[in-house]
Design an enzyme around this catalytic site. Sequence first.
Site, short mmCIF file in Angstrom:
data_model
loop_
_atom_site.label_atom_id
_atom_site.label_comp_id
_atom_site.label_asym_id
_atom_site.label_seq_id
_atom_site.Cartn_x
_atom_site.Cartn_y
_atom_site.Cartn_z
NE ARG A 80 -3.67 -2.72 0.59
CZ ARG A 80 -4.39 -3.22 -0.02
NH1 ARG A 80 -4.87 -2.53 -1.21
NH2 ARG A 80 -4.84 -4.17 0.20
N GLY A 112 -8.20 0.50 -5.90
CA GLY A 112 -7.40 1.43 -5.51
C GLY A 112 -6.34 1.52 -6.67
CB ILE A 134 -9.86 -12.29 -4.37
CG1 ILE A 134 -9.89 -11.33 -2.82
CG2 ILE A 134 -8.48 -12.41 -4.68
CD1 ILE A 134 -9.57 -12.23 -1.88
CG ASP A 135 -13.01 -7.82 -2.64
OD1 ASP A 135 -12.95 -8.94 -1.83
OD2 ASP A 135 -12.53 -6.89 -2.14
#
Length: 332
Positions: A80, A112, A134-135
Amino acid sequence: MQDQAKAIAVLTSGGDASGMNMAIRAVTRSALAQGWAVYGVSEGYAGLIAAPEEGKIRRLTARDVGGILGLGGTVLGSARCKDFHDASVRARGIANLAALGVDALVVIGGNGSQAGAHALHEQGLAVVGLASTIDNDLEGSDITLGADTAANVAVDAVDKLRVTSSSHRRASIVEVMGRSCGYLALTVGLATGAEAIVLPEQDLGPDEVAQRIASAYDRGKHHAIVIVAEGARYNAAALAEILEREHRERVRFDMRVTVLGHIQRGGTPTVFDRLLGARLGAHAIDCLERGEHGVLVGLRGNEVVTTPLADVVGKQKPLGLELVELAQTLAQ
């Protein structure tokens, strides 16, 4: 800016997803076949903006991506990077690429990551995104890279839990990933015949869950399965606590909570995700070869297509209502 790239870079960003390595391989070898130089960026956007002496951007050869197609995760690593919201920080990343003669970037990642890709594109860099999360909540692709593997890992775990749940007459409350999107929970619940599926998009409260577990008991079942998305109003632990405290006599099964967590990210990529990674990666290079950028590469039906990043950023793909209705029907 040149219409056609002569040297490109590739990075993976955000949560890792099985199939990313196949996409890295496809991007690299497809670009090399065009005669372009290819660079791999380690640790996502954090690596892109790092000082050159840290060595986060390195040249890739065909052999560098050999043998990675069956590996989960990402060989480039991911991280991140909150600083990337700053335009001056992004400009440093663009300058790092320019110093190496790189004039295009392929970004493999989810919401993102593609927001970052769009911001870079707005600042003048030729960027192509690959839909990977994966979402499976990213606009522009019916199914995203890594979602199939994550669902298969979760289904395998639930199938195993059913065996022990049946042996001990238990209700298994299983939490799967999905902060704001219930795709994984819905597909896993449907594929495993769960009595109840608790989603962020559809508020299924403890009373209704208790009723469905009780109905399974009354029908003579030796177990019950409840699938909960981590982003639902009640997570698995909270739901189990309420069921135990307020609905114990109705439920009757002993209850156990299992949180699958990041095990869902670590599976060996399925054949579907390997093929999808190959197709998306190769198509990204086709886009750059013809001067198309500022787009996301995804799958619609059985066709690889592009969608402008401006139409992707800040949106969440809605859950398929037909699957919700099917799950409800088959849980009766």
